[in-house]
Design an enzyme around this catalytic site. Structure first.
Site, PDB file in Angstrom:
ATOM      1  N   ARG A 176     -16.352  60.747  -2.490  1.00 43.25           N
ATOM      2  CA  ARG A 176     -17.365  61.094  -1.473  1.00 43.25           C
ATOM      3  C   ARG A 176     -17.607  62.610  -1.426  1.00 43.25           C
ATOM      4  NH1 ARG A 176     -17.214  56.309  -1.948  1.00 43.25           N
ATOM      5  NH2 ARG A 176     -17.028  54.760  -0.289  1.00 43.25           N
ATOM      6  N   SER A 236     -20.086  54.104   7.167  1.00 38.94           N
ATOM      7  CA  SER A 236     -18.739  54.599   7.488  1.00 38.94           C
ATOM      8  C   SER A 236     -18.858  55.988   8.096  1.00 38.94           C
ATOM      9  CB  SER A 236     -17.890  54.714   6.224  1.00 38.94           C
ATOM     10  OG  SER A 236     -17.840  53.477   5.586  1.00 38.94           O
ATOM     11  N   GLU A 246     -17.400  61.559   7.428  1.00 38.58           N
ATOM     12  CA  GLU A 246     -18.202  61.461   6.205  1.00 38.58           C
ATOM     13  C   GLU A 246     -19.662  61.797   6.506  1.00 38.58           C
ATOM     14  OE1 GLU A 246     -17.532  58.011   3.569  1.00 38.58           O
ATOM     15  OE2 GLU A 246     -19.701  57.728   3.627  1.00 38.58           O
TER      16      GLU A 246
HETATM   17  P1  FAD Z   1     -29.726  61.629   4.430  1.00 36.83           P
HETATM   18  O1  FAD Z   1     -28.974  60.944   5.488  1.00 36.83           O
HETATM   19  O2  FAD Z   1     -31.193  61.807   4.639  1.00 36.83           O
HETATM   20  O3  FAD Z   1     -29.050  62.932   3.980  1.00 36.83           O
HETATM   21  C1  FAD Z   1     -27.656  63.014   3.795  1.00 36.83           C
HETATM   22  C2  FAD Z   1     -27.282  64.446   3.412  1.00 36.83           C
HETATM   23  O4  FAD Z   1     -27.804  64.759   2.133  1.00 36.83           O
HETATM   24  C3  FAD Z   1     -27.869  65.492   4.355  1.00 36.83           C
HETATM   25  O5  FAD Z   1     -26.957  66.564   4.453  1.00 36.83           O
HETATM   26  C4  FAD Z   1     -29.135  65.923   3.660  1.00 36.83           C
HETATM   27  O6  FAD Z   1     -29.529  67.236   4.011  1.00 36.83           O
HETATM   28  C5  FAD Z   1     -28.724  65.850   2.209  1.00 36.83           C
HETATM   29  N1  FAD Z   1     -29.827  65.509   1.297  1.00 36.83           N
HETATM   30  C6  FAD Z   1     -30.535  64.370   1.308  1.00 36.83           C
HETATM   31  N2  FAD Z   1     -31.412  64.372   0.296  1.00 36.83           N
HETATM   32  C7  FAD Z   1     -31.257  65.549  -0.347  1.00 36.83           C
HETATM   33  C8  FAD Z   1     -31.899  66.148  -1.466  1.00 36.83           C
HETATM   34  N3  FAD Z   1     -32.878  65.546  -2.140  1.00 36.83           N
HETATM   35  N4  FAD Z   1     -31.490  67.399  -1.859  1.00 36.83           N
HETATM   36  C9  FAD Z   1     -30.512  68.029  -1.179  1.00 36.83           C
HETATM   37  N5  FAD Z   1     -29.881  67.515  -0.111  1.00 36.83           N
HETATM   38  C10 FAD Z   1     -30.246  66.285   0.290  1.00 36.83           C
HETATM   39  N6  FAD Z   1     -22.658  55.535   1.567  1.00 36.83           N
HETATM   40  C11 FAD Z   1     -21.873  55.263   0.514  1.00 36.83           C
HETATM   41  O7  FAD Z   1     -21.494  56.173  -0.240  1.00 36.83           O
HETATM   42  N7  FAD Z   1     -21.474  54.003   0.224  1.00 36.83           N
HETATM   43  C12 FAD Z   1     -21.856  52.941   0.978  1.00 36.83           C
HETATM   44  O8  FAD Z   1     -21.493  51.822   0.690  1.00 36.83           O
HETATM   45  C13 FAD Z   1     -22.680  53.187   2.128  1.00 36.83           C
HETATM   46  N8  FAD Z   1     -23.039  52.185   2.934  1.00 36.83           N
HETATM   47  C14 FAD Z   1     -23.815  52.434   4.050  1.00 36.83           C
HETATM   48  C15 FAD Z   1     -24.183  51.375   4.868  1.00 36.83           C
HETATM   49  C16 FAD Z   1     -24.968  51.602   5.983  1.00 36.83           C
HETATM   50  C17 FAD Z   1     -25.351  50.441   6.871  1.00 36.83           C
HETATM   51  C18 FAD Z   1     -25.438  52.904   6.267  1.00 36.83           C
HETATM   52  C19 FAD Z   1     -26.329  53.147   7.441  1.00 36.83           C
HETATM   53  C20 FAD Z   1     -25.059  53.959   5.462  1.00 36.83           C
HETATM   54  C21 FAD Z   1     -24.241  53.742   4.340  1.00 36.83           C
HETATM   55  N9  FAD Z   1     -23.835  54.787   3.484  1.00 36.83           N
HETATM   56  C22 FAD Z   1     -23.070  54.525   2.382  1.00 36.83           C
HETATM   57  C23 FAD Z   1     -24.229  56.167   3.782  1.00 36.83           C
HETATM   58  C24 FAD Z   1     -25.642  56.549   3.227  1.00 36.83           C
HETATM   59  O9  FAD Z   1     -26.449  55.426   3.091  1.00 36.83           O
HETATM   60  C25 FAD Z   1     -25.540  57.242   1.880  1.00 36.83           C
HETATM   61  O10 FAD Z   1     -24.719  58.367   1.957  1.00 36.83           O
HETATM   62  C26 FAD Z   1     -26.930  57.663   1.349  1.00 36.83           C
HETATM   63  O11 FAD Z   1     -26.813  58.196   0.061  1.00 36.83           O
HETATM   64  C27 FAD Z   1     -27.639  58.654   2.255  1.00 36.83           C
HETATM   65  O12 FAD Z   1     -28.969  58.761   1.791  1.00 36.83           O
HETATM   66  P2  FAD Z   1     -30.128  59.332   2.695  1.00 36.83           P
HETATM   67  O13 FAD Z   1     -31.317  59.483   1.828  1.00 36.83           O
HETATM   68  O14 FAD Z   1     -30.297  58.497   3.899  1.00 36.83           O
HETATM   69  O15 FAD Z   1     -29.537  60.737   3.072  1.00 36.83           O
HETATM   70  P1  NAP Z   2     -13.029  46.698   2.529  1.00 40.51           P
HETATM   71  O1  NAP Z   2     -13.417  45.864   1.365  1.00 40.51           O
HETATM   72  O2  NAP Z   2     -12.703  46.059   3.839  1.00 40.51           O
HETATM   73  O3  NAP Z   2     -11.826  47.667   2.129  1.00 40.51           O
HETATM   74  C1  NAP Z   2     -11.324  48.640   3.041  1.00 40.51           C
HETATM   75  C2  NAP Z   2     -11.102  49.946   2.306  1.00 40.51           C
HETATM   76  O4  NAP Z   2     -10.130  49.730   1.319  1.00 40.51           O
HETATM   77  C3  NAP Z   2     -12.343  50.418   1.633  1.00 40.51           C
HETATM   78  O5  NAP Z   2     -12.776  51.536   2.316  1.00 40.51           O
HETATM   79  C4  NAP Z   2     -11.957  50.689   0.188  1.00 40.51           C
HETATM   80  O6  NAP Z   2     -12.038  52.039  -0.179  1.00 40.51           O
HETATM   81  C5  NAP Z   2     -10.520  50.282   0.085  1.00 40.51           C
HETATM   82  N1  NAP Z   2     -10.395  49.271  -0.985  1.00 40.51           N
HETATM   83  C6  NAP Z   2     -10.540  47.941  -0.864  1.00 40.51           C
HETATM   84  N2  NAP Z   2     -10.308  47.344  -2.049  1.00 40.51           N
HETATM   85  C7  NAP Z   2     -10.023  48.322  -2.922  1.00 40.51           C
HETATM   86  C8  NAP Z   2      -9.691  48.343  -4.289  1.00 40.51           C
HETATM   87  N3  NAP Z   2      -9.605  47.230  -5.003  1.00 40.51           N
HETATM   88  N4  NAP Z   2      -9.462  49.536  -4.865  1.00 40.51           N
HETATM   89  C9  NAP Z   2      -9.545  50.664  -4.169  1.00 40.51           C
HETATM   90  N5  NAP Z   2      -9.870  50.717  -2.866  1.00 40.51           N
HETATM   91  C10 NAP Z   2     -10.095  49.560  -2.247  1.00 40.51           C
HETATM   92  O7  NAP Z   2     -14.174  47.784   2.784  1.00 40.51           O
HETATM   93  P2  NAP Z   2     -15.573  47.682   3.494  1.00 40.51           P
HETATM   94  O8  NAP Z   2     -15.550  48.592   4.633  1.00 40.51           O
HETATM   95  O9  NAP Z   2     -16.019  46.268   3.666  1.00 40.51           O
HETATM   96  O10 NAP Z   2     -16.505  48.368   2.417  1.00 40.51           O
HETATM   97  C11 NAP Z   2     -16.680  47.801   1.159  1.00 40.51           C
HETATM   98  C12 NAP Z   2     -17.142  48.861   0.197  1.00 40.51           C
HETATM   99  O11 NAP Z   2     -18.402  49.389   0.618  1.00 40.51           O
HETATM  100  C13 NAP Z   2     -16.192  50.050   0.090  1.00 40.51           C
HETATM  101  O12 NAP Z   2     -16.184  50.493  -1.230  1.00 40.51           O
HETATM  102  C14 NAP Z   2     -16.812  51.072   1.001  1.00 40.51           C
HETATM  103  O13 NAP Z   2     -16.524  52.392   0.597  1.00 40.51           O
HETATM  104  C15 NAP Z   2     -18.293  50.764   0.870  1.00 40.51           C
HETATM  105  N6  NAP Z   2     -18.993  51.102   2.109  1.00 40.51           N
HETATM  106  C16 NAP Z   2     -19.233  52.419   2.353  1.00 40.51           C
HETATM  107  C17 NAP Z   2     -19.910  52.797   3.492  1.00 40.51           C
HETATM  108  C18 NAP Z   2     -20.227  54.239   3.736  1.00 40.51           C
HETATM  109  O14 NAP Z   2     -21.001  54.527   4.620  1.00 40.51           O
HETATM  110  N7  NAP Z   2     -19.657  55.151   2.993  1.00 40.51           N
HETATM  111  C19 NAP Z   2     -20.324  51.842   4.403  1.00 40.51           C
HETATM  112  C20 NAP Z   2     -20.033  50.520   4.133  1.00 40.51           C
HETATM  113  C21 NAP Z   2     -19.369  50.160   2.972  1.00 40.51           C
HETATM  114  P3  NAP Z   2     -13.374  52.750  -0.748  1.00 40.51           P
HETATM  115  O15 NAP Z   2     -14.187  53.013   0.460  1.00 40.51           O
HETATM  116  O16 NAP Z   2     -12.833  53.975  -1.358  1.00 40.51           O
HETATM  117  O17 NAP Z   2     -14.036  51.840  -1.713  1.00 40.51           O
END
Ligand code: FAD
Ligand code: NAP
Length: 339
Positions: free
Chosen positions: A165, A239, A335
């Site tokens: 991340r 998250s 995050e």
């Molecule tokens: P924004 O929210 O608009 O921006 C995020 C940041 O990036 C800000 O600081 C912004 O200034 C900067 N930014 C955006 N675009 C640019 C650009 N073109 N150039 C420079 N800076 C920029 N994230 C995960 O990693 N894994 C997941 O599984 C995941 N699941 C999610 C599920 C839900 C329901 C939600 C609501 C969010 C989730 N996220 C997840 C978080 C999010 O969706 C991601 O981080 C996504 O990439 C953000 O994109 P955005 O365009 O909405 O960014």
């Molecule tokens: P989950 O499957 O309930 O697992 C809980 C946590 O354990 C996750 O955060 C994941 O880490 C870790 N994990 C589970 N299985 C793993 C494996 N085999 N190896 C390494 N790490 C493992 O998680 P969840 O919340 O439902 O999310 C599922 C996936 O979607 C995850 O990868 C999570 O990161 C992603 N997600 C991200 C966001 C976001 O906003 N960033 C939101 C929703 C879901 P990791 O997070 O490192 O994978």
């Protein structure tokens, strides 16, 4: 191109649904329009906030920065061989639509990242990851424009310093560049990655023995829809916290006190803890404080039950951090990007 707009509500432009206004707002569809804004800003001299889909942002007040919404579109095939395809994708493309486009063409590598909200250009920011895949696995390069000078610069994937991340865009060169295009190398003979436990379970439930890219994408979509709140129904930014990574020594002492603790191996011999589990053990899963709460199905997600202020969400996140610290002596890091 439209002149900059004043006092624009951002309520529908952030998935928390926080009702704030941008003093000055512009959107750009091309690199030329972006460069025009950079020229204008040589007079305005304002800090700039780049907005994608607003799905990883918490506004705690009206942003003082000039908000520039990135709307650069387009998916272009740069090269195409029997094994792989190199794509140049506009930063304003919707991420999930891009994933579906590639899955339909049978180009593999990003199917596990289905249904992540937001735009392609934000993907490299935190090296988006889910279900055992990360953007860095397929990212070839990231094209940017420097915010102060308007000069182009392309970062190779290695130069992006992707981590868990993390990337150079959140660290060394924070707020210095606008990402305009992302290049992806996708495989034409991709093997599906079903190692992440719940994917295999879901495929079993779907009675699919030999999954295609489309099947894996559908499995991920099903799991996500069953666990995560849909931002159009309940404001959230996914998250709110990162999973903490701690040393092996610290983990050993925690494991003695909390034998059930959930952990995974991390880089450099460290250990990744499941932040959701830590929060749940503190009794905070489903906790509600006025208009904000910790989601009842996923403790990593903070939700806006309606009309909450960004500052209320911030305060709840402080409470979560403090409670986890008091219980486990582990520091949770946010995050979500706070403004
Ligand atoms: P924004 O929210 O608009 O921006 C995020 C940041 O990036 C800000 O600081 C912004 O200034 C900067 N930014 C955006 N675009 C640019 C650009 N073109 N150039 C420079 N800076 C920029 N994230 C995960 O990693 N894994 C997941 O599984 C995941 N699941 C999610 C599920 C839900 C329901 C939600 C609501 C969010 C989730 N996220 C997840 C978080 C999010 O969706 C991601 O981080 C996504 O990439 C953000 O994109 P955005 O365009 O909405 O960014
Ligand atoms: P989950 O499957 O309930 O697992 C809980 C946590 O354990 C996750 O955060 C994941 O880490 C870790 N994990 C589970 N299985 C793993 C494996 N085999 N190896 C390494 N790490 C493992 O998680 P969840 O919340 O439902 O999310 C599922 C996936 O979607 C995850 O990868 C999570 O990161 C992603 N997600 C991200 C966001 C976001 O906003 N960033 C939101 C929703 C879901 P990791 O997070 O490192 O994978």
């Amino acid at each position: 191109m439209q002149e900059p707009q004043k006092n624009i509500s951002l309520k529908t432009l952030n998935t928390f649904g926080i009702d704030v206004s941008a003093e000055l707002f512009s959107s750009f569809n091309t690199e030329e329009e972006l460069k025009y804004l950079i020229e204008l800003n040589k007079n305005e001299k304002k800090e700039v906030l780049i907005l994608g889909g607003g799905s990883n942002i918490l506004f705690t007040k009206n942003p003082e920065q000039w908000v520039w919404q990135n709307c650069i579109k387009g998916i272009e095939v740069i090269s195409d061989s029997s094994n792989e395809v190199l794509l140049k994708v506009g930063a304003g493309e919707n991420w999930h639509n891009f994933v579906l486009y590639c899955v339909d063409k049978n180009w593999g590598g990003i199917e596990n990242l289905s249904l992540i909200p937001g735009c392609v250009g934000a993907g490299p920011m935190q090296n988006i990851g889910a279900y055992g895949a990360e953007l860095k696995d397929t990212c070839h390069a990231v094209e940017c424009i420097e915010r102060k000078t308007g000069q182009s610069k392309t970062f190779t994937a290695q130069e992006c310093e992707f981590g868990y991340r993390e990337s150079i865009f959140k660290q060394k060169v924070k707020d210095q560049y606008v990402i305009t295009y992302v290049y992806f190398k996708l495989s034409k003979n991709a093997k599906v990655n079903t190692q992440y436990g719940s994917i295999q379970q879901e495929l079993d439930a779907m009675q699919i023995a030999e999954p295609t890219l489309k099947d894996v994408s559908n499995a991920v979509i099903n799991i996500r829809q069953s666990k995560l709140p849909n931002p159009s129904e309940l404001g959230n930014a996914g998250s709110f916290f990162k999973n903490p990574v701690i040393s092996e020594a610290k983990f050993k002492s925690l494991k003695e006190k909390f034998p059930q603790i959930i952990s995974y191996p991390a880089a450099n011999g460290n250990v990744k803890l499941a932040a959701g589990w830590l929060i749940e053990q503190c009794g905070l899963k489903g906790f509600r404080q006025n208009n904000v709460g910790v989601h009842s199905k996923q403790a990593l997600v903070i939700v806006n039950y309606g009309n909450s202020k960004g500052s209320e969400i911030w305060e709840l996140s402080e409470k979560v951090i403090q409670t986890v610290k008091d219980t486990f002596d582990v520091e949770l890091e946010r995050e979500v990007n706070i403004y």
